[in-house]
Design a protein around this motif. Structure first.
Motif, short mmCIF file in Angstrom:
data_model
loop_
_atom_site.label_atom_id
_atom_site.label_comp_id
_atom_site.label_asym_id
_atom_site.label_seq_id
_atom_site.Cartn_x
_atom_site.Cartn_y
_atom_site.Cartn_z
N PRO A 76 -47.25 2.03 77.76
CA PRO A 76 -47.13 1.66 76.35
C PRO A 76 -46.02 2.45 75.64
O PRO A 76 -45.33 1.91 74.77
N ALA A 77 -45.83 3.71 76.00
CA ALA A 77 -44.76 4.50 75.38
C ALA A 77 -43.39 3.95 75.76
O ALA A 77 -42.48 3.90 74.92
N ASP A 78 -43.23 3.53 77.02
CA ASP A 78 -41.97 2.93 77.45
C ASP A 78 -41.69 1.65 76.66
O ASP A 78 -40.58 1.43 76.18
N THR A 79 -42.73 0.82 76.53
CA THR A 79 -42.61 -0.44 75.80
C THR A 79 -42.25 -0.18 74.34
O THR A 79 -41.38 -0.86 73.78
N ALA A 80 -42.89 0.80 73.73
CA ALA A 80 -42.60 1.14 72.33
C ALA A 80 -41.18 1.67 72.17
O ALA A 80 -40.48 1.33 71.21
N LEU A 82 -38.58 0.97 74.05
CA LEU A 82 -37.66 -0.17 74.18
C LEU A 82 -37.70 -1.05 72.94
O LEU A 82 -36.66 -1.56 72.50
N ALA A 83 -38.88 -1.23 72.36
CA ALA A 83 -38.99 -2.02 71.12
C ALA A 83 -38.19 -1.35 70.00
O ALA A 83 -37.60 -2.05 69.16
N GLY A 84 -38.14 -0.03 70.02
CA GLY A 84 -37.38 0.71 69.01
C GLY A 84 -35.89 0.42 69.05
O GLY A 84 -35.20 0.60 68.04
N GLY A 86 -34.84 -2.61 70.02
CA GLY A 86 -34.72 -4.07 69.93
C GLY A 86 -35.02 -4.84 71.19
O GLY A 86 -34.69 -6.03 71.28
N ILE A 87 -35.64 -4.23 72.18
CA ILE A 87 -35.96 -4.94 73.43
C ILE A 87 -37.45 -5.28 73.42
O ILE A 87 -38.30 -4.40 73.35
N ASP A 88 -37.74 -6.58 73.51
CA ASP A 88 -39.12 -7.07 73.50
C ASP A 88 -39.58 -7.25 74.95
O ASP A 88 -39.27 -8.27 75.60
N VAL A 89 -40.32 -6.28 75.46
CA VAL A 89 -40.77 -6.30 76.85
C VAL A 89 -41.67 -7.50 77.13
O VAL A 89 -41.54 -8.15 78.17
N ALA A 90 -42.56 -7.82 76.19
CA ALA A 90 -43.46 -8.97 76.39
C ALA A 90 -42.66 -10.26 76.58
O ALA A 90 -43.00 -11.09 77.43
#
Length: 180
Positions: A76-80, A82-84, A86-90
Motif C-alpha cells: 500500500p505504501a508503494d501504491t500511495a 506512485l499515486a503521489g 500521478g501513477i494509478d496502480v489500480a
C-alpha cells in the motif's frame, strides 16, 4: 540456527512450507510465515493476534496480501507513493489484466523445482528468520520462538508488515501483547 528454535517456531517454519505447497508457490516467502503464524494455536503469537483482534479479521489480512500479490508485490505504501506522482496502480493492473488475463501481474508463480519436492526459502523469508535470531538475542532469550518470528515480520519493510499494521498489529502493539 534451527536448533535454537522452540517447537512453536519450528511449527511456524514447517507450516510456512505447507502454505507454499498449498498455493503452489515456487518459494516460501514471509507471507507464508505470516499465514503459518495465523494458523498457530496455543502460542504467544496466537494470543497476541487474538488480543489485537487480528484473528477475527484473518480474511481481511489474506485479502490485503492477495491485493499486493495481484499488484506485482507492491505494498500500500508503494501504491500511495506512485499515486503521489500521478501513477494509478489500480488502472495499470486493470489494463494489464484486460490484455493478459486475471492475475497477470501476480507475484509467486507456480513451483518449478525439477526433481526435488523441497521448496527453498525466498530471501525475504530467510532475512525474517535471521531477524528473529537478532530479536531473541537482543531480548536476552536463549531460544527463538514464534513470537520472535512474528516481531521480525513487523520490523522488516514490505507488504507483510504493512498489512499487519493496517490491522493494528504494529511492532509496538505486538511487543506489548507478547511480552508486556
Amino acid at each position: 540456527m534451527f536448533e535454537r528454535f522452540t517447537k512453536g517456531a519450528r511449527d511456524v517454519v514447517t507450516g510456512a512450507v505447507t502454505q507454499a505447497e498449498r498455493t503452489s508457490a515456487s518459494r516460501v516467502t514471509d507471507e507464508h510465515l505470516l499465514l503459518a503464524l495465523l494458523d498457530s494455536r496455543g502460542t504467544r503469537s496466537a494470543f497476541a493476534f487474538a488480543s489485537l483482534g487480528v484473528l477475527d479479521r484473518r480474511a481481511s489480512v489474506e485479502a490485503g496480501l492477495a491485493d499486493a500479490r495481484r499488484q506485482g508485490g507492491m505494498s500500500p505504501a508503494d501504491t500511495a507513493a506512485l499515486a503521489g506522482i500521478g501513477i494509478d496502480v489500480a488502472r495499470i493492473v486493470s489494463t494489464v489484466e484486460e490484455t493478459h488475463g486475471a492475475g497477470a501481474m501476480r507475484v509467486g508463480g507456480w513451483a518449478k523445482r525439477g526433481w526435488t519436492s523441497h521448496r527453498k526459502f525466498a530471501p525475504e523469508a530467510k532475512k525474517a528468520l535471521e531477524q528473529s535470531l537478532r530479536i531473541a538475542l537482543g531480548r536476552g532469550d536463549k531460544e527463538i520462538s514464534d513470537a520472535h518470528i512474528l516481531l521480525a515480520l513487523t520490523v522488516r519493510p514490505g507488504v507483510v508488515s504493512e498489512v499487519l499494521a493496517d490491522h493494528g498489529a504494529t511492532h509496538g502493539a505486538l511487543e506489548r501483547a507478547l511480552f508486556g
